[in-house]
Write a protein that holds these residues in place. Structure first.
Motif, PDB file in Angstrom:
ATOM      1  N   ALA A  81     131.789   3.195 102.766  1.00 55.83           N
ATOM      2  CA  ALA A  81     132.854   2.555 101.996  1.00 55.83           C
ATOM      3  C   ALA A  81     132.497   1.105 101.741  1.00 55.83           C
ATOM      4  O   ALA A  81     131.813   0.462 102.545  1.00 55.83           O
ATOM      5  N   PHE A  82     132.977   0.588 100.601  1.00 59.38           N
ATOM      6  CA  PHE A  82     132.698  -0.799 100.214  1.00 59.38           C
ATOM      7  C   PHE A  82     133.987  -1.438  99.698  1.00 59.38           C
ATOM      8  O   PHE A  82     134.733  -0.825  98.923  1.00 59.38           O
ATOM      9  N   LEU A  83     134.229  -2.676 100.122  1.00 59.48           N
ATOM     10  CA  LEU A  83     135.386  -3.424  99.641  1.00 59.48           C
ATOM     11  C   LEU A  83     134.918  -4.541  98.718  1.00 59.48           C
ATOM     12  O   LEU A  83     134.032  -5.329  99.071  1.00 59.48           O
ATOM     13  N   VAL A  84     135.491  -4.605  97.534  1.00 56.48           N
ATOM     14  CA  VAL A  84     135.206  -5.675  96.578  1.00 56.48           C
ATOM     15  C   VAL A  84     136.359  -6.667  96.698  1.00 56.48           C
ATOM     16  O   VAL A  84     137.490  -6.372  96.301  1.00 56.48           O
ATOM     17  N   SER A  85     136.101  -7.813  97.270  1.00 56.32           N
ATOM     18  CA  SER A  85     137.192  -8.738  97.582  1.00 56.32           C
ATOM     19  C   SER A  85     136.752 -10.186  97.450  1.00 56.32           C
ATOM     20  O   SER A  85     135.704 -10.581  97.979  1.00 56.32           O
ATOM     21  N   ASP A  86     137.553 -10.947  96.721  1.00 53.50           N
ATOM     22  CA  ASP A  86     137.272 -12.371  96.514  1.00 53.50           C
ATOM     23  C   ASP A  86     138.520 -12.967  95.869  1.00 53.50           C
ATOM     24  O   ASP A  86     139.149 -12.330  95.026  1.00 53.50           O
ATOM     25  N   LEU A  95     141.467  -4.508  82.583  1.00 52.85           N
ATOM     26  CA  LEU A  95     140.152  -4.791  81.999  1.00 52.85           C
ATOM     27  C   LEU A  95     139.275  -5.572  82.976  1.00 52.85           C
ATOM     28  O   LEU A  95     138.105  -5.239  83.183  1.00 52.85           O
ATOM     29  N   ALA A  96     139.835  -6.621  83.584  1.00 56.27           N
ATOM     30  CA  ALA A  96     139.073  -7.420  84.548  1.00 56.27           C
ATOM     31  C   ALA A  96     138.755  -6.611  85.800  1.00 56.27           C
ATOM     32  O   ALA A  96     137.669  -6.741  86.381  1.00 56.27           O
ATOM     33  N   THR A  97     139.688  -5.763  86.214  1.00 55.95           N
ATOM     34  CA  THR A  97     139.460  -4.923  87.392  1.00 55.95           C
ATOM     35  C   THR A  97     138.328  -3.935  87.139  1.00 55.95           C
ATOM     36  O   THR A  97     137.426  -3.768  87.968  1.00 55.95           O
ATOM     37  N   SER A  98     138.370  -3.259  85.986  1.00 54.60           N
ATOM     38  CA  SER A  98     137.340  -2.273  85.682  1.00 54.60           C
ATOM     39  C   SER A  98     135.977  -2.931  85.517  1.00 54.60           C
ATOM     40  O   SER A  98     134.947  -2.371  85.924  1.00 54.60           O
ATOM     41  N   TYR A  99     135.949  -4.124  84.945  1.00 59.56           N
ATOM     42  CA  TYR A  99     134.691  -4.862  84.787  1.00 59.56           C
ATOM     43  C   TYR A  99     134.086  -5.182  86.149  1.00 59.56           C
ATOM     44  O   TYR A  99     132.877  -5.009  86.378  1.00 59.56           O
ATOM     45  N   THR A 100     134.929  -5.624  87.076  1.00 53.64           N
ATOM     46  CA  THR A 100     134.452  -5.984  88.419  1.00 53.64           C
ATOM     47  C   THR A 100     133.983  -4.749  89.176  1.00 53.64           C
ATOM     48  O   THR A 100     132.927  -4.764  89.825  1.00 53.64           O
ATOM     49  N   LEU A 101     134.759  -3.669  89.117  1.00 51.04           N
ATOM     50  CA  LEU A 101     134.368  -2.447  89.812  1.00 51.04           C
ATOM     51  C   LEU A 101     133.077  -1.864  89.243  1.00 51.04           C
ATOM     52  O   LEU A 101     132.223  -1.370  89.983  1.00 51.04           O
ATOM     53  N   ALA A 103     130.660  -3.524  87.911  1.00 54.38           N
ATOM     54  CA  ALA A 103     129.570  -4.363  88.409  1.00 54.38           C
ATOM     55  C   ALA A 103     129.228  -4.006  89.850  1.00 54.38           C
ATOM     56  O   ALA A 103     128.045  -4.013  90.238  1.00 54.38           O
ATOM     57  N   ALA A 104     130.251  -3.701  90.646  1.00 55.55           N
ATOM     58  CA  ALA A 104     130.015  -3.326  92.045  1.00 55.55           C
ATOM     59  C   ALA A 104     129.320  -1.965  92.134  1.00 55.55           C
ATOM     60  O   ALA A 104     128.415  -1.774  92.960  1.00 55.55           O
ATOM     61  N   ILE A 105     129.712  -1.031  91.288  1.00 56.19           N
ATOM     62  CA  ILE A 105     129.095   0.296  91.304  1.00 56.19           C
ATOM     63  C   ILE A 105     127.624   0.204  90.912  1.00 56.19           C
ATOM     64  O   ILE A 105     126.773   0.952  91.418  1.00 56.19           O
ATOM     65  N   LYS A 106     127.297  -0.725  90.043  1.00 54.17           N
ATOM     66  CA  LYS A 106     125.893  -0.924  89.653  1.00 54.17           C
ATOM     67  C   LYS A 106     125.032  -1.342  90.844  1.00 54.17           C
ATOM     68  O   LYS A 106     123.814  -1.138  90.834  1.00 54.17           O
ATOM     69  N   LYS A 107     125.651  -1.943  91.859  1.00 59.45           N
ATOM     70  CA  LYS A 107     124.907  -2.376  93.041  1.00 59.45           C
ATOM     71  C   LYS A 107     124.525  -1.205  93.945  1.00 59.45           C
ATOM     72  O   LYS A 107     123.665  -1.348  94.809  1.00 59.45           O
ATOM     73  N   LEU A 108     125.203  -0.060  93.753  1.00 61.56           N
ATOM     74  CA  LEU A 108     124.932   1.110  94.587  1.00 61.56           C
ATOM     75  C   LEU A 108     123.746   1.884  94.024  1.00 61.56           C
ATOM     76  O   LEU A 108     123.219   1.579  92.954  1.00 61.56           O
ATOM     77  N   ASP A 109     123.321   2.908  94.775  1.00 59.87           N
ATOM     78  CA  ASP A 109     122.227   3.748  94.310  1.00 59.87           C
ATOM     79  C   ASP A 109     122.644   4.526  93.066  1.00 59.87           C
ATOM     80  O   ASP A 109     123.805   4.495  92.651  1.00 59.87           O
TER      81      ASP A 109
END
Length: 261
Positions: A81-86, A95-101, A103-109
């Motif tokens: 599990a991963f938490l995106v928090s800032d 729109l901003a939420t989906s953009y951030t998520l 970007a986070a998913i791109k960091k995964l395999d």
């Protein structure tokens, strides 16, 4: 098969509070739960893993307390599990939420399938899932009630008010699910103990390849300007004359007096 499930911790709908200044949800001190539709998404992902192998990761964007929701996902059987928090993410619209998520998913395999619940019970927009797919340039299928995977082909039954629609798609794919797709499993005692010991990585704005103007309130083109309680509806009336003609005339008279027609 690598699967990611987007999970949201939502306030208990009976305890919702709104900040009168920012018009955003006040989460501190409000009981929170895992969004019910996201539990269906978790179950769908786990069932595919059990049938085809692979891994399931849960990801959530929210304040530090959202770790509790992710630990519940781990207790259900999710692998990581991963938490995106800032603080920079605060006040984000869909729109901003989906953009951030995204970007986070791109960091995964390499991701084969992204699962989302149909919608969150606090906002009820059903927009974040499809918007994530758009940011990632990925195909999407919404309102999934049944999923079958064979190789890189997916067959999905989409639920409608009047029936079902059969859709075919290829991986990678984002799928949002409805409640009727399954019955989410309960966390096991062993799974809960393991989840309580788990360390959940936190991804901040500095960890993601994002533009500052596209996150949080600054990156949110839609904002709540005013919140109000709709006026209570008045009780209707029954008009019954001796003939249909007289009844229609009386109805028109009443509507005219009320300046409706």
């Amino acid at each position: 098969m690598n699967i990611v499930v987007c999970v949201k911790q939502v306030p208990d709908t009976t305890e919702v509070k709104i900040d009168p200044v920012t018009n955003t949800l006040i989460r501190q001190g409000v009981p929170s739960i895992v969004n019910p539709f996201d539990k269906n998404a978790i179950e769908a992902a786990l069932q595919l893993k059990e049938k085809h192998g692979g891994t399931v990761a849960a990801i959530s964007m929210g304040p530090p307390q959202a770790k509790d929701a992710l630990k519940e996902c781990l207790a259900m059987g999710v692998d990581e599990a991963f938490l995106v928090s800032d603080r920079a993410f605060g006040g984000a619209d869909t729109l901003a939420t989906s953009y951030t998520l995204a970007a986070a998913i791109k960091k995964l395999d390499q991701v084969d399938i992204i699962f989302c619940g149909k919608q969150a019970i606090d906002g009820d927009t059903a927009q974040v899932g499809p918007e994530i797919a758009e940011h990632l340039g990925m195909a999407q299928v919404t309102y999934a009630a049944k999923i079958e995977v064979e190789g890189d082909h997916v067959r999905i039954e989409r639920e409608h008010e009047d029936g079902y629609e059969i859709v075919g798609a290829k991986l990678p794919l984002l799928i949002s699910v409805v409640k009727s797709i399954n019955e989410p499993r309960y966390p096991t005692v062993k799974g809960t103990m393991k989840a309580n010991r788990a360390e959940i990585p936190v991804l901040t704005s500095s960890d993601l390849d994002i533009e500052a103007g596209k996150i949080g309130l600054k990156g949110s083109p839609t904002q709540v300007r005013r919140i109000f309680t709709p006026p209570q509806r008045t009780q209707g009336m029954i008009i019954c004359k001796e003939t249909i003609h007289e009844t229609v005339e009386e109805l028109i008279t009443r509507l005219s007096e009320a300046k409706i027609v």
